[in-house]
Design an enzyme around this catalytic site. Sequence first.
Site, PDB file in Angstrom:
ATOM      1  N   THR A 111      -1.634  10.941   1.838  1.00 43.51           N
ATOM      2  CA  THR A 111      -2.033   9.542   1.659  1.00 43.51           C
ATOM      3  C   THR A 111      -3.455   9.396   2.206  1.00 43.51           C
ATOM      4  OG1 THR A 111      -1.141   9.024   3.828  1.00 43.51           O
ATOM      5  CG2 THR A 111       0.333   8.700   1.969  1.00 43.51           C
ATOM      6  N   LEU A 143       9.330  11.219  24.182  1.00 42.05           N
ATOM      7  CA  LEU A 143      10.388  10.351  24.719  1.00 42.05           C
ATOM      8  C   LEU A 143      10.135  10.009  26.194  1.00 42.05           C
ATOM      9  CD1 LEU A 143      13.038   8.868  24.117  1.00 42.05           C
ATOM     10  CD2 LEU A 143      14.268  10.945  24.792  1.00 42.05           C
ATOM     11  N   LYS A 203       5.590   8.541  20.218  1.00 41.05           N
ATOM     12  CA  LYS A 203       5.370   8.847  21.658  1.00 41.05           C
ATOM     13  C   LYS A 203       6.397   9.907  22.030  1.00 41.05           C
ATOM     14  CE  LYS A 203       2.343   6.212  23.881  1.00 41.05           C
ATOM     15  NZ  LYS A 203       1.095   6.866  24.186  1.00 41.05           N
ATOM     16  N   ARG A 258       0.852  -1.207   0.000  1.00 33.14           N
ATOM     17  CA  ARG A 258       0.000   0.000   0.000  1.00 33.14           C
ATOM     18  C   ARG A 258       0.880   1.246   0.000  1.00 33.14           C
ATOM     19  NH1 ARG A 258      -1.399  -0.642   6.374  1.00 33.14           N
ATOM     20  NH2 ARG A 258       0.252   0.733   7.118  1.00 33.14           N
ATOM     21  N   TYR A 260      11.542   7.391  15.512  1.00 35.57           N
ATOM     22  CA  TYR A 260      11.405   7.408  14.056  1.00 35.57           C
ATOM     23  C   TYR A 260      12.511   8.290  13.434  1.00 35.57           C
ATOM     24  CZ  TYR A 260       9.002   8.111   9.543  1.00 35.57           C
ATOM     25  OH  TYR A 260       8.664   8.175   8.212  1.00 35.57           O
TER      26      TYR A 260
HETATM   27  P1  NAD Z   1       2.469   2.657   5.080  1.00 34.92           P
HETATM   28  O1  NAD Z   1       2.346   2.360   6.530  1.00 34.92           O
HETATM   29  O2  NAD Z   1       1.241   3.053   4.331  1.00 34.92           O
HETATM   30  O3  NAD Z   1       3.128   1.412   4.334  1.00 34.92           O
HETATM   31  C1  NAD Z   1       4.260   0.756   4.841  1.00 34.92           C
HETATM   32  C2  NAD Z   1       4.254  -0.695   4.375  1.00 34.92           C
HETATM   33  O4  NAD Z   1       5.407  -1.331   4.943  1.00 34.92           O
HETATM   34  C3  NAD Z   1       3.017  -1.452   4.832  1.00 34.92           C
HETATM   35  O5  NAD Z   1       2.425  -2.138   3.749  1.00 34.92           O
HETATM   36  C4  NAD Z   1       3.571  -2.422   5.882  1.00 34.92           C
HETATM   37  O6  NAD Z   1       2.856  -3.655   5.949  1.00 34.92           O
HETATM   38  C5  NAD Z   1       5.001  -2.620   5.379  1.00 34.92           C
HETATM   39  N1  NAD Z   1       5.864  -3.119   6.457  1.00 34.92           N
HETATM   40  C6  NAD Z   1       5.944  -2.669   7.726  1.00 34.92           C
HETATM   41  N2  NAD Z   1       6.800  -3.443   8.439  1.00 34.92           N
HETATM   42  C7  NAD Z   1       7.277  -4.390   7.593  1.00 34.92           C
HETATM   43  C8  NAD Z   1       8.174  -5.481   7.744  1.00 34.92           C
HETATM   44  N3  NAD Z   1       8.762  -5.756   8.938  1.00 34.92           N
HETATM   45  N4  NAD Z   1       8.428  -6.278   6.680  1.00 34.92           N
HETATM   46  C9  NAD Z   1       7.844  -6.020   5.469  1.00 34.92           C
HETATM   47  N5  NAD Z   1       6.975  -5.004   5.277  1.00 34.92           N
HETATM   48  C10 NAD Z   1       6.690  -4.190   6.327  1.00 34.92           C
HETATM   49  O7  NAD Z   1       3.613   3.788   4.972  1.00 34.92           O
HETATM   50  P2  NAD Z   1       3.865   4.900   3.837  1.00 34.92           P
HETATM   51  O8  NAD Z   1       3.263   6.174   4.288  1.00 34.92           O
HETATM   52  O9  NAD Z   1       3.537   4.380   2.503  1.00 34.92           O
HETATM   53  O10 NAD Z   1       5.449   5.068   3.987  1.00 34.92           O
HETATM   54  C11 NAD Z   1       6.393   4.315   3.226  1.00 34.92           C
HETATM   55  C12 NAD Z   1       7.790   4.767   3.616  1.00 34.92           C
HETATM   56  O11 NAD Z   1       7.919   6.188   3.454  1.00 34.92           O
HETATM   57  C13 NAD Z   1       8.141   4.483   5.073  1.00 34.92           C
HETATM   58  O12 NAD Z   1       9.499   4.122   5.175  1.00 34.92           O
HETATM   59  C14 NAD Z   1       7.890   5.820   5.743  1.00 34.92           C
HETATM   60  O13 NAD Z   1       8.630   5.962   6.919  1.00 34.92           O
HETATM   61  C15 NAD Z   1       8.342   6.779   4.661  1.00 34.92           C
HETATM   62  N6  NAD Z   1       7.778   8.125   4.772  1.00 34.92           N
HETATM   63  C16 NAD Z   1       6.438   8.352   4.655  1.00 34.92           C
HETATM   64  C17 NAD Z   1       5.958   9.662   4.740  1.00 34.92           C
HETATM   65  C18 NAD Z   1       4.478   9.990   4.593  1.00 34.92           C
HETATM   66  O14 NAD Z   1       4.103  11.155   4.662  1.00 34.92           O
HETATM   67  N7  NAD Z   1       3.608   9.024   4.348  1.00 34.92           N
HETATM   68  C19 NAD Z   1       6.827  10.716   4.973  1.00 34.92           C
HETATM   69  C20 NAD Z   1       8.185  10.439   5.099  1.00 34.92           C
HETATM   70  C21 NAD Z   1       8.654   9.146   4.990  1.00 34.92           C
END
Ligand code: NAD
Length: 445
Positions: free
Chosen positions: A385, A296, A294, A216, A350
């Site tokens: 998203t 710290l 959370k 996703r 994070y």
């Molecule tokens: P999301 O939570 O929608 O999707 C993350 C996916 O990673 C999920 O499908 C989950 O099942 C999978 N996942 C989690 N743990 C896992 C594991 N141990 N093994 C395999 N798969 C695993 O997150 P997103 O918003 O699509 O974010 C994707 C990446 O972008 C992440 O690294 C997030 O930190 C980074 N990010 C997102 C944003 C944002 O605004 N959404 C901003 C900065 C960085």
Amino acid sequence: MADKYLELVNTGFTKNLAKTLGLPRPSILRRHTPGAPLVPGPVLLLGNSPASQGLSDTMLGWGLDVRRHAVGEGKIGAIILMLDNVAEPGELSEPMLAAGHALRQLAPGGRVVSFSRPAGGTDAPAQAAARQGIDGAVRSLGRELRGGATANGVVLGERVDATAPSALAALRFLLSGRSAYVDGQFLHVDSTDGELPADFEKPLAGKVAVVTGAARGIGAAIAKTLRRDGATVVVVDVPAAGDALAKVANQVSGTALQLDITREDAGAVIIEHATSRHGKLDIVIHNAGITRDKLLANMDAAKWNSVIAVNLESQLRMNEAFLAAGLPGLRVVALASTSGIAGNRGQTNYAASKGGVIGMVRASAAGFAARGGGINAVAPGFIETDMTARIPVATRTVARMLMPSLMQGGLPLDVAEAIGFLASDSAAGINGSTLRVCGQSLVGA
Ligand code: NAD
């Protein structure tokens, strides 16, 4: 896809109402459409660099209308500032003011791109001052542009010319709709490695790519974008997300691998799947990530450790496996976050993991380069998203006011486009770097 607010402030009666009320009126950004022109009008090339002629010839070869002086009243698609040979601050005045003069003609979704050199500690002070000054000027210009226009730069290593493959690829990326949400950023090209693709619409043709966390969100967008650009894609996610993962695999005509990336042998499992099903492994996108926010003072060990384990330690361990397997030319792109750069309340765990990714790619660059590959990171800011769509409109509007440059969050596609660029062979001269995809804002997850 633009959301309702974006539509309302850009159309008809509600556009005028938003204007009267002084509401933020973000523009609909110019995003990549296959087959569309690279820029929305002629390119104005400013500055006295010896590299200008070669760059001009190359861009003419791309079919662009290149001008050396602003002429007439018509729209300009992009302004390129050739500042790679400035030796002292006084030399910035003429090209910067000429750019300023032309800004009124910059088309919606237009681009300003500078070429400059890194300001090193051993440069003559006046030279370092001029070079670092470009950084401040271009970032500030990014904050002045409207209509979805952006300002970014390419920083050329000392022995790299503006016509080096990765410099040209970086320029194309920044001019194109692929960089819609990249603003006020610099791509550092440190070597003449890399080659431009035979077909600019399919820069990943023939490549086998693995995307983790692809069931996703941003991961699914990355998988679709890599597929659009020609790659064969393996999508990876935890077994619990198996159904969604299978859907994405179908959409990209790829294969699904159910795998928890924190497993000790995750790297080996990925290599085995890619090589046995698709014959090789060229690209890995470390996208899977979690948050356990959370303050710290209230953080427990489970929350801290799980975030570090998924977001950082798994990537370190998989990279070791990839390097040990000696995969030739492997290109890796890891997901960082603006939280790891600017910090974010409630996200010490994070931000440690995402700051860690930035350090990891910097220190891993030489190891991957030794095998003909490379590793970089992309740091998204506020990405719209399904999660952010549920935030009340008023809160989202306030969040957008904190993003003065583009006044909106980015889309998963915007992150995916930056990743697709860094994963391509044409970006081989860029290594160990982190590119922010944040609309020049520090707000983000
Ligand atoms: P999301 O939570 O929608 O999707 C993350 C996916 O990673 C999920 O499908 C989950 O099942 C999978 N996942 C989690 N743990 C896992 C594991 N141990 N093994 C395999 N798969 C695993 O997150 P997103 O918003 O699509 O974010 C994707 C990446 O972008 C992440 O690294 C997030 O930190 C980074 N990010 C997102 C944003 C944002 O605004 N959404 C901003 C900065 C960085």
